[in-house]
Design a protein around this motif. Structure first.
Motif, PDB file in Angstrom:
ATOM      1  N   ALA A  12       0.832  -1.386   0.143  1.00  0.00           N
ATOM      2  CA  ALA A  12       0.063   0.078   0.052  1.00  0.00           C
ATOM      3  C   ALA A  12       0.910   1.224  -0.169  1.00  0.00           C
ATOM      4  CB  ALA A  12      -0.766  -0.015   1.248  1.00  0.00           C
ATOM      5  N   LEU A  13       1.838   1.178   0.467  1.00  0.00           N
ATOM      6  CA  LEU A  13       3.054   2.235   0.542  1.00  0.00           C
ATOM      7  C   LEU A  13       3.414   2.574  -0.475  1.00  0.00           C
ATOM      8  CD1 LEU A  13       4.335   1.964   4.311  1.00  0.00           C
ATOM      9  CD2 LEU A  13       2.747   3.628   3.583  1.00  0.00           C
ATOM     10  N   ILE A  14       3.746   1.778  -1.499  1.00  0.00           N
ATOM     11  CA  ILE A  14       4.488   2.011  -2.919  1.00  0.00           C
ATOM     12  C   ILE A  14       3.677   2.924  -3.543  1.00  0.00           C
ATOM     13  CG2 ILE A  14       4.715   0.733  -4.948  1.00  0.00           C
ATOM     14  CD1 ILE A  14       5.582  -1.718  -3.575  1.00  0.00           C
ATOM     15  N   PRO A  15       2.210   2.718  -4.097  1.00  0.00           N
ATOM     16  CA  PRO A  15       1.610   3.764  -4.558  1.00  0.00           C
ATOM     17  C   PRO A  15       1.249   4.853  -3.963  1.00  0.00           C
ATOM     18  CG  PRO A  15       0.068   1.850  -3.914  1.00  0.00           C
ATOM     19  CD  PRO A  15       1.280   1.488  -3.683  1.00  0.00           C
ATOM     20  N   ALA A  16       1.090   4.997  -2.457  1.00  0.00           N
ATOM     21  CA  ALA A  16       1.278   6.124  -1.708  1.00  0.00           C
ATOM     22  C   ALA A  16       2.387   6.729  -1.950  1.00  0.00           C
ATOM     23  CB  ALA A  16       1.048   5.653  -0.092  1.00  0.00           C
ATOM     24  N   ALA A  17       3.583   6.500  -2.005  1.00  0.00           N
ATOM     25  CA  ALA A  17       4.704   7.035  -1.986  1.00  0.00           C
ATOM     26  C   ALA A  17       4.880   7.636  -3.440  1.00  0.00           C
ATOM     27  CB  ALA A  17       6.079   6.390  -1.617  1.00  0.00           C
ATOM     28  N   LEU A  18       4.542   6.799  -4.406  1.00  0.00           N
ATOM     29  CA  LEU A  18       4.628   7.337  -6.011  1.00  0.00           C
ATOM     30  C   LEU A  18       3.720   8.460  -6.222  1.00  0.00           C
ATOM     31  CD1 LEU A  18       5.198   3.987  -7.699  1.00  0.00           C
ATOM     32  CD2 LEU A  18       6.843   5.919  -7.506  1.00  0.00           C
ATOM     33  N   ALA A  19       2.507   8.291  -5.836  1.00  0.00           N
ATOM     34  CA  ALA A  19       1.620   9.277  -5.660  1.00  0.00           C
ATOM     35  C   ALA A  19       1.783  10.589  -5.177  1.00  0.00           C
ATOM     36  CB  ALA A  19       0.186   8.870  -5.231  1.00  0.00           C
ATOM     37  N   ALA A  20       2.437  10.499  -4.067  1.00  0.00           N
ATOM     38  CA  ALA A  20       2.856  11.931  -3.363  1.00  0.00           C
ATOM     39  C   ALA A  20       3.867  12.673  -4.197  1.00  0.00           C
ATOM     40  CB  ALA A  20       3.356  11.425  -1.988  1.00  0.00           C
ATOM     41  N   GLY A  21       4.819  11.900  -4.757  1.00  0.00           N
ATOM     42  CA  GLY A  21       5.779  12.491  -5.521  1.00  0.00           C
ATOM     43  C   GLY A  21       5.206  13.135  -6.818  1.00  0.00           C
ATOM     44  N   LEU A 177      -2.086   5.276 -13.162  1.00  0.00           N
ATOM     45  CA  LEU A 177      -1.059   6.355 -13.555  1.00  0.00           C
ATOM     46  C   LEU A 177      -0.270   7.030 -12.609  1.00  0.00           C
ATOM     47  CD1 LEU A 177       0.133   7.817 -16.261  1.00  0.00           C
ATOM     48  CD2 LEU A 177      -1.518   9.681 -15.746  1.00  0.00           C
ATOM     49  N   LEU A 178      -0.902   7.690 -11.558  1.00  0.00           N
ATOM     50  CA  LEU A 178      -0.356   8.321 -10.449  1.00  0.00           C
ATOM     51  C   LEU A 178       0.326   7.447  -9.396  1.00  0.00           C
ATOM     52  CD1 LEU A 178      -2.806  11.471 -10.368  1.00  0.00           C
ATOM     53  CD2 LEU A 178      -0.563  11.113 -11.750  1.00  0.00           C
ATOM     54  N   GLY A 179      -0.341   6.310  -9.483  1.00  0.00           N
ATOM     55  CA  GLY A 179       0.262   5.390  -8.283  1.00  0.00           C
ATOM     56  C   GLY A 179       1.394   4.380  -8.712  1.00  0.00           C
ATOM     57  N   TYR A 180       1.714   4.329  -9.819  1.00  0.00           N
ATOM     58  CA  TYR A 180       2.403   3.277 -10.292  1.00  0.00           C
ATOM     59  C   TYR A 180       3.585   3.790 -11.468  1.00  0.00           C
ATOM     60  CZ  TYR A 180      -0.042   0.053  -7.453  1.00  0.00           C
ATOM     61  OH  TYR A 180      -0.846  -0.387  -6.449  1.00  0.00           O
ATOM     62  N   LEU A 181       3.431   4.894 -11.985  1.00  0.00           N
ATOM     63  CA  LEU A 181       4.415   5.528 -12.968  1.00  0.00           C
ATOM     64  C   LEU A 181       5.055   6.571 -12.136  1.00  0.00           C
ATOM     65  CD1 LEU A 181       5.552   5.608 -15.628  1.00  0.00           C
ATOM     66  CD2 LEU A 181       4.087   7.344 -16.213  1.00  0.00           C
ATOM     67  N   PRO A 182       6.503   6.453 -12.010  1.00  0.00           N
ATOM     68  CA  PRO A 182       7.079   7.529 -11.330  1.00  0.00           C
ATOM     69  C   PRO A 182       7.572   8.616 -12.415  1.00  0.00           C
ATOM     70  CG  PRO A 182       8.630   5.619 -12.008  1.00  0.00           C
ATOM     71  CD  PRO A 182       7.114   5.303 -12.198  1.00  0.00           C
ATOM     72  N   ILE A 183       6.664   9.677 -12.302  1.00  0.00           N
ATOM     73  CA  ILE A 183       6.748  10.770 -13.267  1.00  0.00           C
ATOM     74  C   ILE A 183       8.290  11.502 -13.298  1.00  0.00           C
ATOM     75  CG2 ILE A 183       5.734  12.897 -14.131  1.00  0.00           C
ATOM     76  CD1 ILE A 183       2.836  11.512 -13.564  1.00  0.00           C
ATOM     77  N   THR A 281      -1.287  -8.075 -10.462  1.00  0.00           N
ATOM     78  CA  THR A 281      -2.237  -8.629  -9.522  1.00  0.00           C
ATOM     79  C   THR A 281      -1.640  -8.595  -7.900  1.00  0.00           C
ATOM     80  OG1 THR A 281      -3.271 -10.180 -11.128  1.00  0.00           O
ATOM     81  CG2 THR A 281      -3.644 -10.878  -8.899  1.00  0.00           C
ATOM     82  N   LEU A 282      -0.392  -8.914  -7.962  1.00  0.00           N
ATOM     83  CA  LEU A 282       0.187  -8.993  -6.686  1.00  0.00           C
ATOM     84  C   LEU A 282       0.172  -7.389  -5.988  1.00  0.00           C
ATOM     85  CD1 LEU A 282       1.920 -10.098  -4.216  1.00  0.00           C
ATOM     86  CD2 LEU A 282       4.039  -9.418  -5.683  1.00  0.00           C
ATOM     87  N   LEU A 283       0.263  -6.420  -6.970  1.00  0.00           N
ATOM     88  CA  LEU A 283       0.383  -4.969  -6.459  1.00  0.00           C
ATOM     89  C   LEU A 283      -1.053  -4.442  -6.072  1.00  0.00           C
ATOM     90  CD1 LEU A 283       2.798  -3.550  -9.073  1.00  0.00           C
ATOM     91  CD2 LEU A 283       3.467  -3.889  -6.531  1.00  0.00           C
ATOM     92  N   LEU A 284      -2.041  -4.984  -6.983  1.00  0.00           N
ATOM     93  CA  LEU A 284      -3.197  -4.239  -6.639  1.00  0.00           C
ATOM     94  C   LEU A 284      -4.052  -4.988  -5.775  1.00  0.00           C
ATOM     95  CD1 LEU A 284      -4.244  -3.561 -10.142  1.00  0.00           C
ATOM     96  CD2 LEU A 284      -3.619  -1.984  -8.466  1.00  0.00           C
ATOM     97  N   PHE A 285      -3.976  -6.437  -5.594  1.00  0.00           N
ATOM     98  CA  PHE A 285      -4.740  -7.227  -4.781  1.00  0.00           C
ATOM     99  C   PHE A 285      -3.911  -6.860  -3.432  1.00  0.00           C
ATOM    100  CE2 PHE A 285      -5.523 -10.691  -1.988  1.00  0.00           C
ATOM    101  CZ  PHE A 285      -6.798 -11.134  -2.019  1.00  0.00           C
ATOM    102  N   GLY A 286      -2.629  -7.270  -3.231  1.00  0.00           N
ATOM    103  CA  GLY A 286      -1.767  -6.974  -1.987  1.00  0.00           C
ATOM    104  C   GLY A 286      -2.112  -5.414  -1.337  1.00  0.00           C
ATOM    105  N   GLY A 287      -1.854  -4.442  -2.232  1.00  0.00           N
ATOM    106  CA  GLY A 287      -1.788  -3.224  -1.535  1.00  0.00           C
ATOM    107  C   GLY A 287      -3.258  -2.503  -1.525  1.00  0.00           C
ATOM    108  N   HIS A 288      -4.437  -2.990  -2.028  1.00  0.00           N
ATOM    109  CA  HIS A 288      -5.797  -2.305  -2.191  1.00  0.00           C
ATOM    110  C   HIS A 288      -6.639  -3.213  -1.718  1.00  0.00           C
ATOM    111  CE1 HIS A 288      -3.935   1.110  -4.700  1.00  0.00           C
ATOM    112  NE2 HIS A 288      -3.256   0.182  -4.926  1.00  0.00           N
ATOM    113  N   LEU A 289      -6.619  -4.515  -1.694  1.00  0.00           N
ATOM    114  CA  LEU A 289      -7.783  -5.289  -1.267  1.00  0.00           C
ATOM    115  C   LEU A 289      -7.528  -5.963  -0.108  1.00  0.00           C
ATOM    116  CD1 LEU A 289      -8.874  -6.952  -4.780  1.00  0.00           C
ATOM    117  CD2 LEU A 289      -9.905  -4.653  -3.516  1.00  0.00           C
ATOM    118  N   LEU A 290      -6.179  -6.586  -0.161  1.00  0.00           N
ATOM    119  CA  LEU A 290      -5.819  -7.255   1.255  1.00  0.00           C
ATOM    120  C   LEU A 290      -6.025  -6.477   2.633  1.00  0.00           C
ATOM    121  CD1 LEU A 290      -4.574  -9.917   2.613  1.00  0.00           C
ATOM    122  CD2 LEU A 290      -2.294  -8.987   2.027  1.00  0.00           C
TER     123      LEU A 290
END
Length: 364
Positions: A12-21, A177-183, A281-290
């Motif tokens: 969950a912190l992976i997209p949180a950190a990328l989105a913040a940046g 886009l904002l949660g997983y691409l490091p712009i 699936t690992l990223l989305l299920f683990g970070g958003h559904l789990l």
């Protein structure tokens, strides 16, 4: 903290950190004035319901000289009549006919190729027929591209969602886009894999378009938003993203069925590949559904991950100016996205053709 809760928190912190940046890095270009002609190019196949508003918005552009060209791609509704009537009153608007679709081409790419051949502008602004440009959008994009030396500049318009089905699907565009691409990294590293665009709103420098081959070079693609920036980056040209929400608005689909079909169309050129989808699936299920499953099971250690994922979704929704009521739907939206992508990957090959706008294309 349990092992599962720790995994959920990390994912969950992976997209949180990328989105913040990304939220800090992504800005809309400021309104500006320029002298170079911008060609606003609109491929249209049975778009009579959309074109009056779309053309009215495009013709209201200010700050730069414009021409607006609509390519009628064998419409069976009143698309050509609507454009012709408006063109009779405004010489900046032209209607052209798209020749029969050649073998090996997808419809939109062929129509965009024809449009580019007819365009006279230094900048080519491709928009979908359901995109409403803001009055300063064309000028802001063109001037920003010139100042930055950017050959391809794109942004995601504000996505309008009017039904539950749209709310379960469309907001995932900006989340992914904002949660997983490091712009910020993509701006410094020219690797093609870091290239991204939104096919609804793409401004391309005309000389760069011709040098790379433009849509002709990706003629078989169903996802020009992925393939064009990668093409340009392979050619050593710069591509970039801006915040498109202040520049334009778009209602992509009007129902869940339309959204499912639309996102399924280009799934194979995005997430739905044998190599990519297990990772997604690992990223989305683990970070958003789990995190939700853990909390619902009474595991309070999953709460930090849940708060992180929902805060990410809320921040992206605010930045993208999307409907607030879609935020509580987030876990269902993620589940819907995974179901759609797995369906696209696993369905039998004979049923794996993509159908769009009355045409059927084979899936690679």
């Amino acid at each position: 903290m349990t092992t599962l809760a720790l995994i959920a928190l990390v994912l969950a912190l992976i997209p949180a950190a990328l989105a913040a940046g990304n939220l800090l890095a992504l800005r809309a270009p400021r309104p500006a004035a320029g002298d170079d002609l911008v060609s606003i190019l609109i491929p249209a196949r049975n778009e009579a319901a959309n074109l009056p508003e779309t053309l009215g918005a495009a013709l209201a552009s200010r700050g730069v000289p414009i021409e607006v060209i609509v390519a009628n791609d064998h419409s069976t509704d009143d698309t050509p009549g609507i454009v012709a009537a408006l063109a009779a009153r405004d010489p900046r608007l032209r209607l052209i006919a798209v020749p029969p679709l050649p073998q090996g081409w997808t419809g939109k790419n062929h129509a965009c190729h024809v449009l580019a051949q007819a365009a006279r502008g230094r900048h080519l602004l491709f928009i979908d027929a359901d995109v409403r440009l803001g009055p300063d959008a064309a000028a802001a994009l063109a001037v920003a591209a010139g100042r930055r030396g950017t050959a391809l500049l794109s942004g995601v318009p504000r996505q309008i969602t009017g039904s539950l089905g749209e709310g379960l699907t469309v907001p995932m565009i900006n989340l992914l886009l904002l949660g997983y691409l490091p712009i910020p990294l993509a701006r410094r590293v020219p690797h093609p894999a870091l290239g991204a665009a939104c096919g609804q709103l793409v401004l391309i420098e005309g000389e760069a378009y011709r040098a790379t081959g433009g849509h002709a070079a990706v003629r078989a693609s169903l996802h020009d938003g992925v393939q064009l920036p990668r093409l340009f980056r392979r050619a050593g040209l710069r591509t970039d993203l801006v915040d498109g929400a202040p520049l334009a608005a778009c209602r992509m689909y009007a129902s869940f069925g339309q959204a499912w079909a639309g996102f399924s169309k280009n799934a194979h050129e995005g997430m739905a590949t044998p190599r990519a989808l297990p990772v997604w699936t690992l990223l989305l299920f683990g970070g958003h559904l789990l995190p939700w499953l853990l909390v619902l099971a009474g595991e309070t250690a999953g709460l930090p991950a849940l708060l992180a994922t929902m805060a990410t979704r809320a921040a992206v929704t605010v930045k993208a100016r999307e409907a607030w009521w879609t935020i509580p739907l987030h876990p269902l939206a993620v589940a819907t996205t995974l179901a759609l992508q797995w369906n696209a990957l696993l369905r039998p090959r004979q049923a794996g053709a993509a159908t769009w706008k009355g045409r059927t294309y084979p899936v690679a």
